[in-house]
Structure formats: structure tokens, C-alpha cells
Design a protein around this motif. Structure first.
Motif, short mmCIF file in Angstrom:
data_model
loop_
_atom_site.label_atom_id
_atom_site.label_comp_id
_atom_site.label_asym_id
_atom_site.label_seq_id
_atom_site.Cartn_x
_atom_site.Cartn_y
_atom_site.Cartn_z
N ALA A 65 56.48 40.15 -29.02
CA ALA A 65 55.75 39.54 -27.90
C ALA A 65 54.66 40.51 -27.47
O ALA A 65 54.84 41.73 -27.54
N GLY A 66 53.53 39.95 -27.04
CA GLY A 66 52.43 40.82 -26.67
C GLY A 66 51.72 40.35 -25.41
O GLY A 66 51.79 39.19 -25.03
N ALA A 67 51.04 41.30 -24.78
CA ALA A 67 50.18 41.03 -23.64
C ALA A 67 48.87 41.77 -23.88
O ALA A 67 48.87 42.90 -24.37
N GLN A 68 47.77 41.10 -23.55
CA GLN A 68 46.46 41.69 -23.83
C GLN A 68 45.49 41.35 -22.72
O GLN A 68 45.45 40.22 -22.23
N GLY A 69 44.71 42.33 -22.32
CA GLY A 69 43.62 42.12 -21.39
C GLY A 69 42.31 42.46 -22.07
O GLY A 69 42.23 43.49 -22.75
N THR A 70 41.30 41.61 -21.91
CA THR A 70 39.98 41.88 -22.50
C THR A 70 38.92 41.76 -21.41
O THR A 70 39.08 41.05 -20.42
N TRP A 71 37.82 42.46 -21.61
CA TRP A 71 36.72 42.46 -20.66
C TRP A 71 35.43 42.62 -21.44
O TRP A 71 35.39 43.29 -22.47
N ASN A 72 34.36 42.00 -21.00
CA ASN A 72 33.04 42.28 -21.55
C ASN A 72 31.97 42.15 -20.47
O ASN A 72 32.09 41.37 -19.55
N SER A 73 30.95 42.98 -20.62
CA SER A 73 29.83 42.94 -19.70
C SER A 73 28.89 41.81 -20.12
O SER A 73 29.11 41.13 -21.11
N THR A 74 27.85 41.62 -19.35
CA THR A 74 26.86 40.61 -19.68
C THR A 74 25.49 41.26 -19.83
O THR A 74 25.17 42.19 -19.08
N PRO A 75 24.68 40.81 -20.76
CA PRO A 75 23.32 41.36 -20.85
C PRO A 75 22.34 40.66 -19.91
O PRO A 75 21.20 41.05 -19.83
N TYR A 76 22.78 39.61 -19.18
CA TYR A 76 21.89 38.81 -18.34
C TYR A 76 22.22 39.01 -16.86
O TYR A 76 22.97 38.25 -16.27
N PRO A 77 21.67 40.01 -16.21
CA PRO A 77 22.06 40.30 -14.82
C PRO A 77 21.36 39.48 -13.75
O PRO A 77 21.78 39.50 -12.62
N THR A 78 20.29 38.76 -14.07
CA THR A 78 19.50 38.16 -12.99
C THR A 78 19.12 36.69 -13.23
O THR A 78 18.05 36.26 -12.85
#
Length: 131
Positions: A65-78
Motif C-alpha cells: 500500500a502506498g501514499a503519495q503527495g505531488t506538487w508543481n508550480s505554474t509558469p503562468y503567474p498573472t
């Protein structure tokens, strides 16, 4: 036509460590991007970042069994739209079962933690057969 006509470059690091039946994984990535031609009107950063933290516990040699957290930034701030302006984050819980040396099965549920740029909830069912 949709791209910039130039290469994008990326680098990442994956670290893993096992503690008996518990496996841990940490991943950090960055990609240096060139603005696609069709997005000339948008302000855009020239890089994005992403990361992942996961834990997997092996109950037997075949079942985990597994647990995973992912995150990514965005290149479009405005842009003024949530799906493009905000970072994305997801949490996943899943089960893995290996039927034979050449076949396995996976079941997972993924929840969007914040931002509108990813599906709210995703259910995954899959398997592999090696030839």
C-alpha cells in the motif's frame, strides 16, 4: 506550430530509502522552458518546479500500500484564472498486488488538494503484463 521551436531542459533528483518493509521516495525536478509561440500574450516564467514525497509499505512480497503527495508550480503567474495562476497539489492512496513475476494490478484514488488545474478526484485501476 504550438511549440517554441526550441528545446526545454530539465533536471531532477530522486532519493529513496528503505526501512525493512517501508520504502520512502523523495523527488524534486525543475524544467527550464521556452515560451510557446501561441502564448505570446501571456506573462510566463521560464521555469517550473515539481516534487513528490511517497511512502510504500510492503505487507508481503506481493502486496503493498502506498501514499503519495505531488506538487508543481505554474509558469503562468498573472493570467487571472485559477487553473493557470496557482500551484497544483495532489494526494494519492493506492494498493499494489503482484499476481506473478510478469503481472501486477494497481488501484488508487487521487485527491486534488488545492487549485483547479487538476481533477477533483480521480480513481485509477490498472495492471501490467510483461512479455
Amino acid at each position: 506550430y504550438l511549440g517554441s521551436g526550441k528545446y526545454d531542459y530539465g533536471a531532477g533528483v530522486l532519493l529513496d530509502k528503505s526501512f525493512s518493509r517501508l520504502f520512502t521516495y523523495i523527488n524534486l525536478n525543475t524544467v527550464i522552458i521556452n515560451k510557446p509561440n501561441f502564448l505570446n500574450e501571456l506573462d510566463m516564467k521560464n521555469f517550473i518546479m515539481s516534487g513528490m514525497l511517497a511512502l510504500e509499505y510492503c505487507f508481503t512480497n506481493r502486496f503493498s500500500a502506498g501514499a503519495q503527495g505531488t506538487w508543481n508550480s505554474t509558469p503562468y503567474p498573472t493570467t487571472g484564472t485559477d487553473p493557470l495562476d496557482n500551484q497544483a497539489g495532489e494526494m494519492a492512496l493506492g494498493l499494489n498486488y503482484q499476481f506473478t513475476v510478469n503481472s501486477n494490478w494497481r488501484l488508487a484514488v487521487v485527491e486534488n488538494v488545492f487549485a483547479d488545474s487538476t481533477p477533483d478526484v480521480t480513481f485509477q485501476l490498472g495492471g501490467n503484463i510483461k512479455f
